[in-house]
Design an enzyme around this catalytic site. Sequence first.
Site, PDB file in Angstrom:
ATOM      1  CB  ALA A 114      -0.953   0.000   1.193  1.00 39.83           C
ATOM      2  CG  PHE A 115      -0.154   5.921  -0.395  1.00 37.09           C
ATOM      3  CD1 PHE A 115       0.682   7.000  -0.686  1.00 37.09           C
ATOM      4  CD2 PHE A 115      -1.126   6.076   0.580  1.00 37.09           C
ATOM      5  CE1 PHE A 115       0.531   8.198  -0.018  1.00 37.09           C
ATOM      6  CE2 PHE A 115      -1.271   7.279   1.244  1.00 37.09           C
ATOM      7  CZ  PHE A 115      -0.445   8.342   0.953  1.00 37.09           C
ATOM      8  CE  LYS A 116      -1.691   5.896   5.379  1.00 44.80           C
ATOM      9  NZ  LYS A 116      -2.674   5.752   4.286  1.00 44.80           N
ATOM     10  CG  ASP A 117       4.842  -0.041   2.101  1.00 41.65           C
ATOM     11  OD1 ASP A 117       4.825  -0.078   3.338  1.00 41.65           O
ATOM     12  OD2 ASP A 117       4.418  -0.972   1.388  1.00 41.65           O
ATOM     13  CG  LEU A 120       5.180   5.137   7.302  1.00 38.40           C
ATOM     14  CD1 LEU A 120       3.873   4.440   7.688  1.00 38.40           C
ATOM     15  CD2 LEU A 120       5.924   5.594   8.554  1.00 38.40           C
TER      16      LEU A 120
END
Length: 512
Positions: A114-117, A120
């Site tokens: 997912a895009f949070k990677d 993060l």
Amino acid sequence: MNITRYRDTRGLDTTRPTFTDAVVKGIAHGGGLYVPEDLPAIELEEILALVDMPYWQRAATIFERFGVDLPGARVAELMRVAYGDNFDDTRIAPIEEVVAGMHVLELWHGSTSAFKDMALQCMPVFFSEGIALKQERGELTDDYLVLVATSGDTGKAALEGFADRNHTRIVVFYPADGVSDIQRKQMVTQRGKNVSVFGVRGNFDDCQNAVKAAFNDEAFNAELHEKHGLMLSSANSINWGRLLPQIAYYVSAYADMVTSGGVIAGEPMDVCVPTGNFGNILGAYYAKKTGVPIGKLLCASNENNVLADFIATGTYDISARTFVTTPSPSMDILISSNLERLLFELTGAEKVREWMASLSAEGRFQVDRETFGLMREHFIGDWVSNDESLGVISRVYDETGYLMDPHTAVAWEVAERLRDVNPVLVVSTAHWAKFGADVYKALSGLLYGDPLPADTAGLTGVELLGKVQELAEDAVVPEALAGLDDAEQRFAGVVDAGCDGVEDAVRAWLDQ
Ligand SMILES: *Cc1c(COP(=O)(O)O)cnc(C)c1O
């Protein structure tokens, strides 16, 4: 080296931190958010030159232009760590033209799909570096303990980002009754020496309140400092260290769009973003401000459509809103924290203070005509219902063979409705397999409120992905997800909701 200083959106913090200081501090004194005092002006030529570089080098180049307070060679080294073989595509954030003029920017090739990677994998390396610098300068003796309450996806992305980073530890709390089978397994199988994970008996609110209470407990903070040499941090999405990586991929995407012939060099592309906390779309706004030819920013919401209303009317009003559950849970939000940064850029700290005070006292604020006009020069918005978004998944799959997740589907639909003559970059924020149950419903022609068919009862989340593949034969499940049923589960602990439950869990883990 040209070092950028930061100020805050409420004009109350006079410390003028550098980038790494702002990352370690997180939120400004007085509750405001950090923003750069000056933005770079990036020339078209510089943007286009990025195509000859691997993604890590593109990111390092852009970060340097933003005046990061680290030597260029060190930033490059850190970016090799952040954007390396932890992604399953060497391009890191590839673009696919799904129909003529509509290009999907895939931000989910990282370790949690997912895009949070994108943020993060990057922010923790700066966080760790920032702590080391402060310790060297004698400004700090403690390391940091990051406490996270998660409704599912952020927790896993934070665990992956902080795993085995120096000077940091991380504990994630998730609602034991509130995450999917895949989300739970992603978290409890996390590797790393400095990580721990606990379920909390209750829902996400219980979980979040318990973690907040631990943050505010002075005796607990003192105990962590004295016994363990640790300070608490939340590393949440308002940290500037999570914003900057999100600016970088829009600059990089423009260079790729020109190279693929998707846009003529110097001509604008529009960007459509599935939006929750306003972080991702704000990255596109800052990219535009620094010189990337971006036309309109299309803000896509689900049934929690407070942002769509705000962009249409200039009034942000949650006083009479109830929270709706949707198939795009990472966009389910009432207060979009990063909107404060946009308001600051459009008007300044004085009005932001007034509006934020009004929001917390009355649950609403209304911007003035001038600010509204400025916002409308850049942003338009719309929203998509739960059933519509599932319909989009099956329609686009049938028409093009491209399978998307429910968050991406919201953006796709809004892009189709609002697109004009410019090519559109539709931002895809999750791999379809992260939300397999709703994708299965979509491909089976079911509505969001319908139960899953009886023959899927008792299947694990991963087995259900196999059912999706029966309907969409060319759909691939990322390796990290496919192996979850067989991975070792390291963290079985479940604690009671409330401050004591959280604090006792942290104590027991630190004392091990
Ligand atoms: C976090 C998230 C969003 C929302 O992004 P914001 O930056 O909060 O607007 C959208 N989709 C997915 C899958 C996410 O994880």
